[in-house]
Design an enzyme around this catalytic site. Structure first.
Site, PDB file in Angstrom:
ATOM      1  N   TRP A  38      10.244  37.712  73.178  1.00 24.15           N
ATOM      2  CA  TRP A  38      10.172  38.353  74.614  1.00 24.15           C
ATOM      3  C   TRP A  38      11.421  38.487  75.159  1.00 24.15           C
ATOM      4  O   TRP A  38      12.462  37.660  75.082  1.00 24.15           O
ATOM      5  CB  TRP A  38       9.264  37.425  75.654  1.00 24.15           C
ATOM      6  CG  TRP A  38       7.800  38.201  75.517  1.00 24.15           C
ATOM      7  CD1 TRP A  38       7.517  39.097  76.428  1.00 24.15           C
ATOM      8  CD2 TRP A  38       6.833  38.183  74.745  1.00 24.15           C
ATOM      9  NE1 TRP A  38       6.012  39.318  76.278  1.00 24.15           N
ATOM     10  CE2 TRP A  38       5.852  38.979  75.102  1.00 24.15           C
ATOM     11  CE3 TRP A  38       6.514  37.281  73.326  1.00 24.15           C
ATOM     12  CZ2 TRP A  38       4.544  38.811  74.474  1.00 24.15           C
ATOM     13  CZ3 TRP A  38       5.622  37.453  72.812  1.00 24.15           C
ATOM     14  CH2 TRP A  38       4.496  38.026  73.433  1.00 24.15           C
ATOM     15  N   ASN A  39      11.958  39.757  75.969  1.00 24.75           N
ATOM     16  CA  ASN A  39      13.314  39.960  76.496  1.00 24.75           C
ATOM     17  C   ASN A  39      13.752  38.919  77.291  1.00 24.75           C
ATOM     18  O   ASN A  39      14.898  38.167  76.929  1.00 24.75           O
ATOM     19  CB  ASN A  39      12.764  41.261  76.805  1.00 24.75           C
ATOM     20  CG  ASN A  39      14.399  41.954  77.516  1.00 24.75           C
ATOM     21  OD1 ASN A  39      15.227  41.157  77.760  1.00 24.75           O
ATOM     22  ND2 ASN A  39      14.307  43.232  77.507  1.00 24.75           N
ATOM     23  N   TRP A  40      13.115  38.589  78.375  1.00 25.98           N
ATOM     24  CA  TRP A  40      13.971  37.956  79.602  1.00 25.98           C
ATOM     25  C   TRP A  40      13.868  36.351  78.942  1.00 25.98           C
ATOM     26  O   TRP A  40      14.612  35.689  79.488  1.00 25.98           O
ATOM     27  CB  TRP A  40      13.619  38.066  80.695  1.00 25.98           C
ATOM     28  CG  TRP A  40      11.964  37.965  81.555  1.00 25.98           C
ATOM     29  CD1 TRP A  40      10.968  37.720  80.841  1.00 25.98           C
ATOM     30  CD2 TRP A  40      11.862  37.913  83.044  1.00 25.98           C
ATOM     31  NE1 TRP A  40       9.719  37.676  81.691  1.00 25.98           N
ATOM     32  CE2 TRP A  40      10.648  37.629  82.824  1.00 25.98           C
ATOM     33  CE3 TRP A  40      12.540  37.768  84.215  1.00 25.98           C
ATOM     34  CZ2 TRP A  40       9.657  37.438  84.259  1.00 25.98           C
ATOM     35  CZ3 TRP A  40      11.947  37.586  85.355  1.00 25.98           C
ATOM     36  CH2 TRP A  40      10.407  37.250  85.299  1.00 25.98           C
ATOM     37  N   ASP A  41      12.519  36.017  78.396  1.00 25.08           N
ATOM     38  CA  ASP A  41      12.478  34.841  77.777  1.00 25.08           C
ATOM     39  C   ASP A  41      13.533  34.236  76.873  1.00 25.08           C
ATOM     40  O   ASP A  41      14.323  33.158  76.988  1.00 25.08           O
ATOM     41  CB  ASP A  41      11.185  34.735  77.004  1.00 25.08           C
ATOM     42  CG  ASP A  41       9.857  34.626  77.669  1.00 25.08           C
ATOM     43  OD1 ASP A  41       9.516  35.827  78.215  1.00 25.08           O
ATOM     44  OD2 ASP A  41       9.387  33.567  77.777  1.00 25.08           O
ATOM     45  N   GLY A 165       7.489  41.417  84.049  1.00 25.40           N
ATOM     46  CA  GLY A 165       7.361  40.235  83.915  1.00 25.40           C
ATOM     47  C   GLY A 165       6.544  39.480  84.902  1.00 25.40           C
ATOM     48  O   GLY A 165       6.122  38.227  84.535  1.00 25.40           O
ATOM     49  N   ASP A 167       3.221  39.992  85.529  1.00 28.46           N
ATOM     50  CA  ASP A 167       2.369  40.496  85.222  1.00 28.46           C
ATOM     51  C   ASP A 167       0.992  40.968  86.018  1.00 28.46           C
ATOM     52  O   ASP A 167       0.740  42.024  86.202  1.00 28.46           O
ATOM     53  CB  ASP A 167       1.462  39.874  83.693  1.00 28.46           C
ATOM     54  CG  ASP A 167       2.449  39.874  82.621  1.00 28.46           C
ATOM     55  OD1 ASP A 167       3.750  39.800  82.981  1.00 28.46           O
ATOM     56  OD2 ASP A 167       2.091  39.463  81.737  1.00 28.46           O
ATOM     57  N   ARG A 201      -5.570  33.528  83.220  1.00 28.27           N
ATOM     58  CA  ARG A 201      -5.257  34.828  82.910  1.00 28.27           C
ATOM     59  C   ARG A 201      -5.728  36.129  83.734  1.00 28.27           C
ATOM     60  O   ARG A 201      -6.429  35.961  84.420  1.00 28.27           O
ATOM     61  CB  ARG A 201      -5.496  34.822  81.454  1.00 28.27           C
ATOM     62  CG  ARG A 201      -4.811  33.870  80.354  1.00 28.27           C
ATOM     63  CD  ARG A 201      -3.434  34.170  80.143  1.00 28.27           C
ATOM     64  NE  ARG A 201      -3.316  35.402  79.440  1.00 28.27           N
ATOM     65  CZ  ARG A 201      -2.019  35.758  79.400  1.00 28.27           C
ATOM     66  NH1 ARG A 201      -1.161  34.999  79.706  1.00 28.27           N
ATOM     67  NH2 ARG A 201      -1.808  37.154  78.684  1.00 28.27           N
ATOM     68  N   GLU A 398       4.083  26.714  80.803  1.00 31.06           N
ATOM     69  CA  GLU A 398       4.561  27.989  81.151  1.00 31.06           C
ATOM     70  C   GLU A 398       4.917  28.064  82.622  1.00 31.06           C
ATOM     71  O   GLU A 398       5.751  28.529  83.021  1.00 31.06           O
ATOM     72  CB  GLU A 398       3.366  28.832  80.640  1.00 31.06           C
ATOM     73  CG  GLU A 398       3.702  30.271  80.994  1.00 31.06           C
ATOM     74  CD  GLU A 398       2.841  31.266  80.224  1.00 31.06           C
ATOM     75  OE1 GLU A 398       1.921  30.955  79.564  1.00 31.06           O
ATOM     76  OE2 GLU A 398       3.091  32.574  80.287  1.00 31.06           O
TER      77      GLU A 398
END
Ligand code: DGY
Length: 434
Positions: A38-41, A165, A167, A201, A398
């Site tokens: 994942w990009n910003w992760d 990000g 969500d 979620r 998380e």
């Protein structure tokens, strides 16, 4: 109950999590729930890797850039291979715009800021790495300013809640309520709710809309201009806006150090335009920077953790900053730990549902960095201490319930481990800011 491990044991556990989640040159956020890059992760993970393996940290960033699409976008997920445990995987996205299979949207552009951080720490050796990546990052920023700024609009926008990000933050309900689920959506099976508690979620209705936007992009061959101008969802996110403004400033700093005078005017013009447009996000009704639906102009009326990123971007009059701090103090008085992702005074606040309330370490890291830079060191230290306390109490989750401190959703989570190592661990000097 607190974990019965000491600080140095938690440091060792954090490093082990990063090693366990290493898939050979890139790191997944957590096994099963998020089995790709994942990009910003990856960018926050690199900050943690840098504490014990500087070269591996650069490899993390370089592997992210490898997924860049031909139009300059660095995608939010880089798949490399399929995994039946995840939905929606590459067969659903069908992007075919980069050499490595990837999603068709992006994620908040923190990369330039972390590259500058490394350059500052590493001198010439760092600058040599930066030089190799510079044009790719520049191309990505250009993509945000060109492809994600709709015709006739002054600010960068977003076409999908996943791109922010954040969500399922209630911010996005305004845009989601304005769109219809595509009646031709093929039946699908969510995997996330097999790996995590469905109550933590996004809802089924939100997922139908998320997949509807993906279908629109796919049906338009991922033409990003069409997706931005004519797609089902178009909102402006203070998170992306503030992160990009800071990243543009950091990119300008890098360009000057590299002697890239050819692009200084272009980057400077982005910065000037954004500084002049920041009030687009200022919601006078509540006195805060808020998300906004672009087509209707309607503001979100809740204070999110992205509302507090104006300090990170160095934005706001003294009154706007004071009002922002007022919201943060009000929220801190209602929650044991700061900074919740959503306003506890809103009916849509849920302390354990993803972006409807839980605390996110990477947001705390950026907010605290901004606060420290703008002379609010005490508040920055509290955010750091709060994250340290959350991890010590519950482990490397998380995200965290801001009221009880319970860990939520993914376990052994990479960016939580990374930011423990680089920021929140009590082994580090307490005076160190983000
Ligand atoms: C997910 O799968 O929940 C991700 O957040 C999408 O990026």
């Amino acid at each position: 109950m607190a974990l019965d491990t000491g600080t140095s044991e938690l440091d060792a556990k954090a490093a082990k999590i990063l090693q366990k989640n290493d898939r050979g040159g890139f790191t997944i956020p957590t096994a099963r729930l998020y089995p790709f890059q994942w990009n910003w992760d990856s960018v926050f993970i690199a900050i943690g890797l840098d504490t014990f393996d500087r070269e591996r940290a650069w490899v993390e960033l370089e592997s992210l850039v490898e997924g860049q699409a031909e139009d300059g976008m660095i995608p939010h997920i880089i798949f490399r291979q399929d995994d039946p445990d995840y939905f929606p995987g590459p067969a659903v996205w069908q992007t075919n715009k980069s050499t490595i299979s990837a999603s068709g949207i992006s994620q908040p552009p923190v990369l330039a800021s972390v590259v500058l951080r490394f350059a500052n720490e590493q001198g010439d050796a760092g600058l040599r790495h930066v030089e190799v990546m510079f044009d790719s990052i520049l191309k990505w920023h250009r993509w945000w300013h060109n492809e994600r700024t709709p015709d006739g609009c002054d600010v960068v926008c977003t076409v999908h809640p996943w791109e922010t990000g954040r969500d399922n933050c209630p911010d996005w309900q305004i845009g989601l309520n304005n769109m219809q689920t595509d009646p031709e959506l093929e039946p699908y099976k969510r995997k996330d709710i097999e790996h995590a508690d469905p109550l933590q979620r996004p809802s089924m209705d939100e997922y139908d809309k998320y997949i509807t936007i993906v279908k629109f992009g796919r049906d338009h061959d991922w033409n990003q201009k069409i997706l931005t101008n004519d797609g089902p969802f178009l909102m402006a996110d203070p998170g992306i806006f503030f992160i990009l403004l800071r990243a543009d400033r950091d990119l300008l700093d890098i360009a000057q150090r590299l002697g890239r005078h050819d692009v200084v005017d272009e980057i400077s013009s982005w910065i000037t335009a954004a500084e002049g447009a920041a009030d687009y996000f200022w919601n006078d009704k509540i006195g805060a920077y808020c998300a906004r639906d672009v087509r209707s102009g309607v503001f979100s009326n809740g204070f999110s953790n992205a509302s507090a990123l104006n300090f990170y971007a160095g934005v706001g009059t003294p009154e706007q900053r004071e009002q922002t701090l007022g919201h943060m103090r009000r929220i801190a008085a209602k929650t044991k730990f700061s900074q919740s992702s959503w306003d506890p005074d809103m009916p849509s606040f849920e302390s354990q549902r993803y972006w409807c309330g839980p605390i996110w370490c990477q947001m705390n890291f950026m907010i605290a960095q901004g606060l420290a830079e703008q002379g609010k060191g005490e508040m920055a230290l509290k955010m750091r201490d709060d994250l340290g306390a959350l991890i010590t109490q519950s482990g490397f989750y998380e995200c965290f319930d801001p009221v009880t401190g319970d860990g939520c959703i993914g376990t052994d989570f990479s960016w939580t481990a990374a930011l423990w190592l680089a920021w929140a661990s009590p082994s580090l000097p307490r005076s160190s800011t983000a």
